[in-house]
Motif scaffolding. Structure first.
Motif, PDB file in Angstrom:
ATOM      1  N   PHE A   5      59.714  -1.747  42.795  1.00 51.63           N
ATOM      2  CA  PHE A   5      58.906  -0.858  43.628  1.00 51.63           C
ATOM      3  C   PHE A   5      59.372  -1.100  45.064  1.00 51.63           C
ATOM      4  CE2 PHE A   5      55.224   1.856  44.162  1.00 51.63           C
ATOM      5  CZ  PHE A   5      54.963   1.730  45.510  1.00 51.63           C
ATOM      6  N   THR A   6      59.912  -0.057  45.703  1.00 52.22           N
ATOM      7  CA  THR A   6      60.574  -0.227  46.994  1.00 52.22           C
ATOM      8  C   THR A   6      59.758   0.391  48.122  1.00 52.22           C
ATOM      9  OG1 THR A   6      62.731  -0.168  45.906  1.00 52.22           O
ATOM     10  CG2 THR A   6      62.701   0.196  48.284  1.00 52.22           C
ATOM     11  N   ILE A   7      59.533  -0.414  49.165  1.00 52.04           N
ATOM     12  CA  ILE A   7      58.811   0.045  50.354  1.00 52.04           C
ATOM     13  C   ILE A   7      59.749   0.013  51.554  1.00 52.04           C
ATOM     14  CG2 ILE A   7      56.950  -0.475  51.985  1.00 52.04           C
ATOM     15  CD1 ILE A   7      55.347  -1.642  49.700  1.00 52.04           C
ATOM     16  N   LEU A   8      59.812   1.121  52.255  1.00 54.51           N
ATOM     17  CA  LEU A   8      60.465   1.144  53.574  1.00 54.51           C
ATOM     18  C   LEU A   8      59.376   0.846  54.594  1.00 54.51           C
ATOM     19  CD1 LEU A   8      62.675   1.662  55.643  1.00 54.51           C
ATOM     20  CD2 LEU A   8      62.212   4.111  55.432  1.00 54.51           C
ATOM     21  N   TRP A   9      59.515  -0.298  55.273  1.00 58.78           N
ATOM     22  CA  TRP A   9      58.466  -0.788  56.178  1.00 58.78           C
ATOM     23  C   TRP A   9      58.980  -0.708  57.608  1.00 58.78           C
ATOM     24  CZ3 TRP A   9      54.733  -4.583  53.663  1.00 58.78           C
ATOM     25  CH2 TRP A   9      53.579  -4.747  54.442  1.00 58.78           C
ATOM     26  N   ILE A  10      58.350   0.151  58.425  1.00 57.85           N
ATOM     27  CA  ILE A  10      58.779   0.377  59.807  1.00 57.85           C
ATOM     28  C   ILE A  10      57.795  -0.323  60.741  1.00 57.85           C
ATOM     29  CG2 ILE A  10      59.466   2.119  61.499  1.00 57.85           C
ATOM     30  CD1 ILE A  10      59.607   4.121  59.158  1.00 57.85           C
ATOM     31  N   ASP A  11      58.221  -1.449  61.269  1.00 58.64           N
ATOM     32  CA  ASP A  11      57.370  -2.263  62.138  1.00 58.64           C
ATOM     33  C   ASP A  11      58.281  -3.123  63.003  1.00 58.64           C
ATOM     34  OD1 ASP A  11      54.180  -3.782  61.601  1.00 58.64           O
ATOM     35  OD2 ASP A  11      55.580  -4.245  63.233  1.00 58.64           O
ATOM     36  N   ILE A  37      61.563  -4.834  49.763  1.00 61.50           N
ATOM     37  CA  ILE A  37      61.201  -4.380  51.107  1.00 61.50           C
ATOM     38  C   ILE A  37      62.452  -4.011  51.889  1.00 61.50           C
ATOM     39  CG2 ILE A  37      60.098  -4.995  53.287  1.00 61.50           C
ATOM     40  CD1 ILE A  37      58.111  -4.776  51.053  1.00 61.50           C
ATOM     41  N   LEU A  38      62.486  -2.787  52.384  1.00 59.91           N
ATOM     42  CA  LEU A  38      63.507  -2.348  53.334  1.00 59.91           C
ATOM     43  C   LEU A  38      62.839  -2.276  54.698  1.00 59.91           C
ATOM     44  CD1 LEU A  38      64.982   0.638  51.262  1.00 59.91           C
ATOM     45  CD2 LEU A  38      65.762  -1.740  51.285  1.00 59.91           C
ATOM     46  N   THR A  39      63.413  -2.945  55.688  1.00 60.38           N
ATOM     47  CA  THR A  39      62.747  -3.007  56.988  1.00 60.38           C
ATOM     48  C   THR A  39      63.507  -2.226  58.048  1.00 60.38           C
ATOM     49  OG1 THR A  39      63.907  -5.061  57.565  1.00 60.38           O
ATOM     50  CG2 THR A  39      61.753  -5.274  56.496  1.00 60.38           C
ATOM     51  N   ALA A  40      62.739  -1.685  58.983  1.00 61.34           N
ATOM     52  CA  ALA A  40      63.306  -1.008  60.155  1.00 61.34           C
ATOM     53  C   ALA A  40      62.392  -1.313  61.338  1.00 61.34           C
ATOM     54  CB  ALA A  40      63.401   0.492  59.924  1.00 61.34           C
ATOM     55  N   ALA A  58      65.670   5.528  46.336  1.00 63.54           N
ATOM     56  CA  ALA A  58      64.853   4.590  45.539  1.00 63.54           C
ATOM     57  C   ALA A  58      63.585   4.149  46.259  1.00 63.54           C
ATOM     58  CB  ALA A  58      65.667   3.358  45.142  1.00 63.54           C
ATOM     59  N   ILE A  59      63.242   4.786  47.381  1.00 65.67           N
ATOM     60  CA  ILE A  59      62.041   4.410  48.140  1.00 65.67           C
ATOM     61  C   ILE A  59      60.811   5.039  47.504  1.00 65.67           C
ATOM     62  CG2 ILE A  59      60.860   4.635  50.360  1.00 65.67           C
ATOM     63  CD1 ILE A  59      63.660   4.641  51.670  1.00 65.67           C
ATOM     64  N   PHE A  87      61.441  12.027  55.620  1.00 65.98           N
ATOM     65  CA  PHE A  87      61.029  11.834  54.223  1.00 65.98           C
ATOM     66  C   PHE A  87      59.899  12.817  53.902  1.00 65.98           C
ATOM     67  CE2 PHE A  87      62.542   7.673  55.743  1.00 65.98           C
ATOM     68  CZ  PHE A  87      63.544   7.421  54.814  1.00 65.98           C
ATOM     69  N   PRO A  88      60.238  14.089  53.737  1.00 67.42           N
ATOM     70  CA  PRO A  88      59.187  15.111  53.572  1.00 67.42           C
ATOM     71  C   PRO A  88      58.368  14.986  52.298  1.00 67.42           C
ATOM     72  CG  PRO A  88      61.365  16.054  53.199  1.00 67.42           C
ATOM     73  CD  PRO A  88      61.588  14.677  53.743  1.00 67.42           C
ATOM     74  N   PHE A  89      58.879  14.270  51.274  1.00 69.15           N
ATOM     75  CA  PHE A  89      58.171  14.214  49.996  1.00 69.15           C
ATOM     76  C   PHE A  89      57.715  12.803  49.623  1.00 69.15           C
ATOM     77  CE2 PHE A  89      59.113  18.521  49.412  1.00 69.15           C
ATOM     78  CZ  PHE A  89      60.450  18.748  49.700  1.00 69.15           C
ATOM     79  N   LYS A  90      57.820  11.874  50.560  1.00 68.87           N
ATOM     80  CA  LYS A  90      57.414  10.497  50.269  1.00 68.87           C
ATOM     81  C   LYS A  90      55.943  10.269  50.622  1.00 68.87           C
ATOM     82  CE  LYS A  90      61.596   9.033  49.189  1.00 68.87           C
ATOM     83  NZ  LYS A  90      61.953   8.600  47.825  1.00 68.87           N
ATOM     84  N   GLU A  91      55.351   9.279  49.945  1.00 71.53           N
ATOM     85  CA  GLU A  91      54.022   8.826  50.325  1.00 71.53           C
ATOM     86  C   GLU A  91      54.137   7.992  51.604  1.00 71.53           C
ATOM     87  OE1 GLU A  91      51.089   9.408  48.956  1.00 71.53           O
ATOM     88  OE2 GLU A  91      51.725  10.479  47.155  1.00 71.53           O
ATOM     89  N   LEU A  92      53.280   8.268  52.588  1.00 72.91           N
ATOM     90  CA  LEU A  92      53.290   7.528  53.851  1.00 72.91           C
ATOM     91  C   LEU A  92      51.988   6.759  54.006  1.00 72.91           C
ATOM     92  CD1 LEU A  92      54.624  10.117  56.496  1.00 72.91           C
ATOM     93  CD2 LEU A  92      55.908   8.360  55.277  1.00 72.91           C
ATOM     94  N   LEU A  93      52.093   5.536  54.497  1.00 74.56           N
ATOM     95  CA  LEU A  93      50.908   4.766  54.892  1.00 74.56           C
ATOM     96  C   LEU A  93      51.063   4.426  56.369  1.00 74.56           C
ATOM     97  CD1 LEU A  93      48.281   3.320  54.296  1.00 74.56           C
ATOM     98  CD2 LEU A  93      49.597   1.321  53.589  1.00 74.56           C
ATOM     99  N   PHE A  94      50.176   4.972  57.196  1.00 76.11           N
ATOM    100  CA  PHE A  94      50.228   4.869  58.651  1.00 76.11           C
ATOM    101  C   PHE A  94      49.135   3.897  59.075  1.00 76.11           C
ATOM    102  CE2 PHE A  94      51.928   6.215  62.431  1.00 76.11           C
ATOM    103  CZ  PHE A  94      51.111   6.946  63.275  1.00 76.11           C
ATOM    104  N   TYR A  95      49.474   2.831  59.829  1.00 72.68           N
ATOM    105  CA  TYR A  95      48.456   1.839  60.156  1.00 72.68           C
ATOM    106  C   TYR A  95      48.521   1.445  61.628  1.00 72.68           C
ATOM    107  CZ  TYR A  95      52.359  -1.478  59.614  1.00 72.68           C
ATOM    108  OH  TYR A  95      53.551  -2.142  59.727  1.00 72.68           O
ATOM    109  N   SER A  96      47.387   0.918  62.114  1.00 75.93           N
ATOM    110  CA  SER A  96      47.294   0.446  63.501  1.00 75.93           C
ATOM    111  C   SER A  96      46.492  -0.847  63.516  1.00 75.93           C
ATOM    112  CB  SER A  96      46.623   1.501  64.398  1.00 75.93           C
ATOM    113  OG  SER A  96      45.255   1.618  64.063  1.00 75.93           O
ATOM    114  N   ALA A  97      46.255  -1.365  64.728  1.00 80.39           N
ATOM    115  CA  ALA A  97      45.530  -2.633  64.848  1.00 80.39           C
ATOM    116  C   ALA A  97      44.087  -2.501  64.357  1.00 80.39           C
ATOM    117  CB  ALA A  97      45.556  -3.127  66.283  1.00 80.39           C
TER     118      ALA A  97
END
Length: 312
Positions: A5-11, A37-40, A58-59, A87-97
């Protein structure tokens, strides 16, 4: 979805990613998936993960930090829009503090659909909720059979190439002994099979013989059915069915057998391929094979009806 299970994590704070991902990794492992985990740290780094087809990268999930180190709250707005474009068809999880509702407002104004929202305090739980929804879509029996077959094929491939590599490092004398050992194992297996065959032959039941699957393979059964039908069917229409069976036996079965011993390989900038000792398979090859299977399945269903076979 595979075993991964692959997550692209942008942080822009990698230590936070590591901290949160550890808990998720253990929970996913319990579900039978290995978290990758793929990080950016910047939006520019995201480009290296963008592929031409939705399945090529594979994300499974993209997680995006709202403030990407700008300190003014503007980074995340840009991130949300650009990531959705990439990524128009991917599930996104948007988070803040802390402010989940603010994120909802931003997404609404930016006309970004299909996003989930979280805070850092509840990030792991919210992320696992999204993961559970995604995973539940593929945890049916037929898909799990495919997952197991895919994983076992990967292992089979690695065992074979490893065995060949080990053999290549041996001396000539050691190679001779190695081959002799394998011949001995096969000979013993043949002796055991002879005993199994004798037991099956002594019973007046075809089911007992068919139960010897290690001796009478699926391909053997297919050849036997073709032989029996060829003796009794003489009409032109029947011959058309039989010709399709021959095509299946001579062309489709060998492909299926080869696919049982391939491994999925991904290369940067290239579409994924199935790689085996006898060649490679791409998306177009698999699409053609699926179409062939549909056609042949219909033919075998017709044959089963004609011989009054009870289909499930």
């Amino acid at each position: 979805m595979k075993l991964d299970f692959t997550i692209l994590w942008i942080d822009d704070q990698p230590k936070h990613v590591r901290s949160f991902s550890e808990g998720m990794k253990f929970r996913l492992r319990d579900m039978g998936f290995d978290l990758q985990i793929l990080t950016a740290e910047t939006l520019d780094q995201v480009d290296e993960y963008v592929r031409g087809h939705v399945h090529d990268d594979a994300i499974d999930l993209v997680m995006v930090d709202y403030d990407l180190g700008t300190g003014n709250g503007n980074g995340g707005e840009e991130a949300l829009q650009k990531v959705r474009e990439k990524f128009p068809f991917k599930e996104l999880l948007f988070y803040s503090a802390s402010d989940r509702e603010l994120l909802r407002e931003i997404a609404f104004k930016a006309k970004v659909d299909g996003a989930h929202f979280s805070t850092r305090l509840s990030l792991v739980e919210d992320a696992m909720h999204v993961v559970n929804k995604l995973v539940s879509k593929v945890l049916d029996i037929d898909h799990m059979r495919g997952v197991v077959m895919s994983a076992s094929s990967d292992i089979d491939y690695m065992v074979e190439v490893s065995l060949l590599s080990v053999y290549g490092r041996l001396s000539d004398e050691e190679k001779l002994a190695f081959r002799a050992s394998i011949v001995g194992q096969i000979s013993k297996k043949i002796d055991d099979w002879q005993k199994d065959l004798a037991k099956g032959a002594g019973k007046e039941s075809l089911e007992k013989l068919l139960a010897l699957r290690h001796l009478f393979s699926a391909n053997d059964r297919l050849a036997s059915l073709l032989e029996q039908l060829s003796c009794g069917w003489t009409t032109e229409q029947h011959n058309q069915y039989l010709e399709k069976v021959k095509v299946y036996k001579d062309t489709i079965v060998p492909k299926r057998n080869k696919l049982a011993h391939v491994m999925l390989k991904r290369q940067s900038g290239q579409p994924p391929q199935l790689i085996g000792a006898t060649g490679s398979w791409g998306v177009d090859d698999m699409t053609k094979l699926r179409c062939d299977f549909i056609e042949h399945r219909e033919n075998f269903q017709t044959i089963a009806v004609l011989v009054d076979a009870p289909l499930i």
